[in-house]
Enzyme design. Structure first.
Site, PDB file in Angstrom:
ATOM      1  N   HIS A   1      -2.674 -46.355  -3.571  1.00  0.00           N
ATOM      2  CA  HIS A   1      -1.387 -47.028  -3.782  1.00  0.00           C
ATOM      3  C   HIS A   1      -1.467 -48.502  -3.414  1.00  0.00           C
ATOM      4  O   HIS A   1      -0.821 -49.336  -4.034  1.00  0.00           O
ATOM      5  CB  HIS A   1      -0.285 -46.328  -2.977  1.00  0.00           C
ATOM      6  CG  HIS A   1       0.184 -45.077  -3.657  1.00  0.00           C
ATOM      7  ND1 HIS A   1       1.479 -44.866  -4.029  1.00  0.00           N
ATOM      8  CD2 HIS A   1      -0.499 -43.989  -4.075  1.00  0.00           C
ATOM      9  CE1 HIS A   1       1.589 -43.693  -4.628  1.00  0.00           C
ATOM     10  NE2 HIS A   1       0.391 -43.131  -4.660  1.00  0.00           N
TER      11      HIS A   1
ATOM     12  N   ASP B   1       6.504 -49.380  -2.621  1.00  0.00           N
ATOM     13  CA  ASP B   1       5.772 -48.139  -2.872  1.00  0.00           C
ATOM     14  C   ASP B   1       6.604 -46.938  -2.433  1.00  0.00           C
ATOM     15  O   ASP B   1       7.276 -46.970  -1.408  1.00  0.00           O
ATOM     16  CB  ASP B   1       4.442 -48.131  -2.114  1.00  0.00           C
ATOM     17  CG  ASP B   1       3.591 -46.947  -2.553  1.00  0.00           C
ATOM     18  OD1 ASP B   1       2.757 -47.159  -3.449  1.00  0.00           O
ATOM     19  OD2 ASP B   1       3.777 -45.825  -2.038  1.00  0.00           O
TER      20      ASP B   1
ATOM     21  N   ALA C   1     -17.722 -47.765  -2.855  1.00  0.00           N
ATOM     22  CA  ALA C   1     -18.481 -48.353  -3.963  1.00  0.00           C
ATOM     23  C   ALA C   1     -17.675 -49.434  -4.678  1.00  0.00           C
ATOM     24  O   ALA C   1     -16.446 -49.365  -4.703  1.00  0.00           O
ATOM     25  CB  ALA C   1     -18.812 -47.258  -4.974  1.00  0.00           C
TER      26      ALA C   1
ATOM     27  N   HIS D   1     -12.073 -37.330  -9.431  1.00  0.00           N
ATOM     28  CA  HIS D   1     -11.042 -36.419  -8.915  1.00  0.00           C
ATOM     29  C   HIS D   1      -9.718 -36.640  -9.644  1.00  0.00           C
ATOM     30  O   HIS D   1      -8.726 -36.037  -9.289  1.00  0.00           O
ATOM     31  CB  HIS D   1     -10.888 -36.642  -7.416  1.00  0.00           C
ATOM     32  CG  HIS D   1     -10.200 -37.933  -7.078  1.00  0.00           C
ATOM     33  ND1 HIS D   1     -10.619 -39.155  -7.574  1.00  0.00           N
ATOM     34  CD2 HIS D   1      -9.097 -38.211  -6.329  1.00  0.00           C
ATOM     35  CE1 HIS D   1      -9.813 -40.111  -7.124  1.00  0.00           C
ATOM     36  NE2 HIS D   1      -8.889 -39.568  -6.374  1.00  0.00           N
TER      37      HIS D   1
ATOM     38  N   ASN E   1      -5.588 -44.121 -10.496  1.00  0.00           N
ATOM     39  CA  ASN E   1      -6.309 -45.393 -10.675  1.00  0.00           C
ATOM     40  C   ASN E   1      -7.686 -45.166 -11.252  1.00  0.00           C
ATOM     41  O   ASN E   1      -8.115 -45.871 -12.171  1.00  0.00           O
ATOM     42  CB  ASN E   1      -6.414 -46.143  -9.350  1.00  0.00           C
ATOM     43  CG  ASN E   1      -5.049 -46.447  -8.807  1.00  0.00           C
ATOM     44  OD1 ASN E   1      -4.334 -47.267  -9.349  1.00  0.00           O
ATOM     45  ND2 ASN E   1      -4.653 -45.739  -7.762  1.00  0.00           N
TER      46      ASN E   1
ATOM     47  N   GLU F   1      -8.911 -46.584 -14.687  1.00  0.00           N
ATOM     48  CA  GLU F   1     -10.083 -47.479 -14.677  1.00  0.00           C
ATOM     49  C   GLU F   1     -11.190 -46.891 -15.554  1.00  0.00           C
ATOM     50  O   GLU F   1     -11.869 -47.607 -16.287  1.00  0.00           O
ATOM     51  CB  GLU F   1     -10.570 -47.694 -13.238  1.00  0.00           C
ATOM     52  CG  GLU F   1      -9.603 -48.541 -12.421  1.00  0.00           C
ATOM     53  CD  GLU F   1      -9.762 -48.402 -10.897  1.00  0.00           C
ATOM     54  OE1 GLU F   1     -10.832 -47.924 -10.447  1.00  0.00           O
ATOM     55  OE2 GLU F   1      -8.833 -48.781 -10.164  1.00  0.00           O
TER      56      GLU F   1
ATOM     57  N   ALA G   1      -2.208 -34.061  -5.317  1.00  0.00           N
ATOM     58  CA  ALA G   1      -1.188 -34.926  -5.939  1.00  0.00           C
ATOM     59  C   ALA G   1      -0.954 -34.505  -7.393  1.00  0.00           C
ATOM     60  O   ALA G   1      -0.899 -33.321  -7.694  1.00  0.00           O
ATOM     61  CB  ALA G   1      -1.595 -36.389  -5.796  1.00  0.00           C
ATOM     62  N   GLU G   2      -0.869 -35.498  -8.324  1.00  0.00           N
ATOM     63  CA  GLU G   2      -0.601 -35.168  -9.733  1.00  0.00           C
ATOM     64  C   GLU G   2      -1.903 -35.120 -10.531  1.00  0.00           C
ATOM     65  O   GLU G   2      -1.918 -35.249 -11.741  1.00  0.00           O
ATOM     66  CB  GLU G   2       0.393 -36.187 -10.323  1.00  0.00           C
ATOM     67  CG  GLU G   2      -0.170 -37.480 -10.870  1.00  0.00           C
ATOM     68  CD  GLU G   2      -0.957 -38.339  -9.892  1.00  0.00           C
ATOM     69  OE1 GLU G   2      -0.938 -38.075  -8.677  1.00  0.00           O
ATOM     70  OE2 GLU G   2      -1.618 -39.288 -10.366  1.00  0.00           O
TER      71      GLU G   2
END
Ligand code: UDP
Length: 478
Positions: free
Chosen positions: A20, A108, A340, A357, A361, A365, A380-381
């Site tokens: 986040h 947020d 990384a 996973h 993001n 990406e 989470a989602e």
């Protein structure tokens, strides 16, 4: 850079956890590049994480700054989960808002307590919930599922009212979505934050998920601004390398390793900033990767140790005997214990696939870099994001994890080495199916790049929000 007169002043108030914090910093930089005066609200321990990139932006003339609030969040770290109490920041935030009165503040959703203070002061509050349009639509429509008629955790049900035929199982959902009468207080707080907000900022781009972007926009009466991929604001090597935590490998070593590989030959495997994998799972991944015989970079982040152990990252003896040595000698694999430079790696020509996973993001990406994926959702989602990748975009294969995991609890869904090997081979080896996925994935890159350029949809949404805030100011002054 666009020059606007008068400029609007926007505050960005990110959460501390990586998934986040990182996109909100990028979002602030995007708005600054459109001429909005952007201030990132940070804490003494988070400021150093992005200070360098903001200083670079300032040197290149962008109207951006960091305001470090005079309080800290105890035990905050980029790897914290979603439920850390950040309310120690309430009073310094209130004082700052009273003093500066920005034209809006982007908050947020994990700052669950922030709704009232901002609302009382009459400052437009824009919600940032860190997920994409598809997952948002799935989440909203799960409340229309008659879960009482679903016979077991593994029986598929149809997600209603969405454009694609998407089936999920209860085992893929957090408990409060399976059972709405058991919504915890902290989740209620997030809902309240949404209720009185001026709108929502979404890190995605229209062309990625148009049907879902339309649904969101029509439902929320254009109070959703889709402005991503915000990671595209990282244009230099420095920005791509110094994002989040300092990386475990320096930029040049990482590039040298990748440059030594053939184009489109390396798998990149990472599970984001938060997930803690237990040693047994890491072992299965190692065996699976080795058996697949593909080159890889594997980021081993946080490790879930049993409470009786007291091991720091990297000191545990959790890899198969001689694994790292063999990988070094053969040059097959690079194991990074820590952090990384993900953007730098994903855009390298040697990368052929991404085991992820499915954090939003990483998903965005990955698709924006045109890389097909092995999906391994955890929490989470992320199971919704898996559906988007494998069933809507059709740019990935599932490793086969079926169990939603309450991120800091016992690990339930051990995925065995055979499944890992199979998924890696399926994605990385030549086949008609893999070629099709690769072609579809590549096709998305150009769309992502166009969305953020002048004339693009995300560019237009950034401008639209700035103009709306300006118009509001004039109206109030008048
Ligand atoms: N990230 C990174 N290097 C790492 C691990 C993560 O740069 O070693 C970044 C990644 O690029 C992404 C963010 O951290 O921007 C992780 O967010 P995501 O939503 O994928 O997952 P989360 O960490 O929230 O589970």
């Amino acid at each position: 850079m666009k020059t606007l007169t008068p400029s609007v002043e926007m505050f960005f108030f990110p959460y501390v956890g990586g998934g986040h914090q990182i996109p909100m910093i990028d979002a602030a930089r995007v708005f600054a590049s459109h001429g909005a005066s952007s201030t990132i609200l940070a804490t003494p321990s988070t400021t150093p994480l992005f200070q360098k990139s903001i200083t670079r932006d300032q040197k290149s003339g962008l109207p951006i700054s960091i305001h470090t609030l005079s309080a800290d969040v105890p035990e905050s770290d980029i790897s914290v989960g979603p439920f850390l109490d950040t309310s120690a920041l309430l009073e310094p935030l209130r004082q700052l808002l009273l003093q500066r009165r920005p034209h809006c503040i982007v908050v947020d959703m994990f700052h669950r307590w922030a709704g009232d203070v901002v609302y009382e002061l009459g400052i437009p509050r824009i919600l940032f919930n860190g997920i994409g349009c598809f997952a948002l639509c799935v989440q909203k429509n799960l409340s229309h599922v008659a879960f009482e008629s679903v016979s077991s955790d593994s029986e598929p049900f149809l997600v209603p009212n969405i454009p694609d035929r998407i089936e999920m199982t209860m085992s893929q959902l957090p408990p409060f979505l399976r059972n709405p009468s058991e919504i915890p207080e902290r989740v209620k707080g997030m809902k309240q934050l949404e209720e009185k907000s001026f709108g929502t900022l979404i890190n995605s781009f229209y062309e990625l998920e148009p049907a879902y972007a339309d649904l969101i926009k029509s439902k929320w009466g254009n109070k959703a601004w889709i402005v991503g991929p915000v990671s595209f604001c990282n244009r230099t090597k420095e920005d791509k390398t110094e994002r989040g935590k300092p990386p475990t490998i320096d930029e040049q070593n990482c590039l040298n390793w990748l440059n030594s590989k053939k184009p489109s030959s390396v798998l990149y495997a990472s599970f984001g900033s938060l997930a803690r994998l237990p040693p047994e799972q890491l072992k299965e991944i190692a065996y699976g990767l080795e058996a697949s015989d593909q080159s890889f970079i594997w980021v081993v982040g946080n490790i879930l140790h049993h409470p009786s152990e007291n091991k720091e990252n990297g000191s545990g003896n959790w890899l198969p005997e001689g694994f790292e040595q063999r990988m070094k000698e053969t040059g097959k694999g690079l194991v990074l214990r820590g952090w990384a430079p993900q953007l730098l790696i994903l855009e390298h020509a040697a990368i052929r696939g991404f085991m992820t996973h499915c954090g939003w993001n990483s998903t965005l990406e990955g698709v924006s870099a045109g890389v097909p994926m092995i999906t391994w959702p955890l929490t989470a989602e992320q199971f919704s994001n898996e559906k988007l990748i494998t069933e809507v975009l059709k740019t990935g294969v599932q490793v086969g994890n079926k169990e939603w995991w309450p991120w800091n609890a016992e690990w339930k869904g051990l995925v065995g080495r055979e499944k890992v090997e199979l998924a890696v081979r399926k994605l990385m080896m030549e086949s008609v199916e893999a070629e099709e996925m690769r072609r579809r994935a590549k096709n998305i890159t150009g769309k992502a790049a166009r969305a953020v350029e002048e004339g693009g949809t995300s560019y237009a949404d950034v401008e639209a929000l700035i103009q709306e805030l300006q118009a509001r100011t004039f109206a109030n002054q008048g």
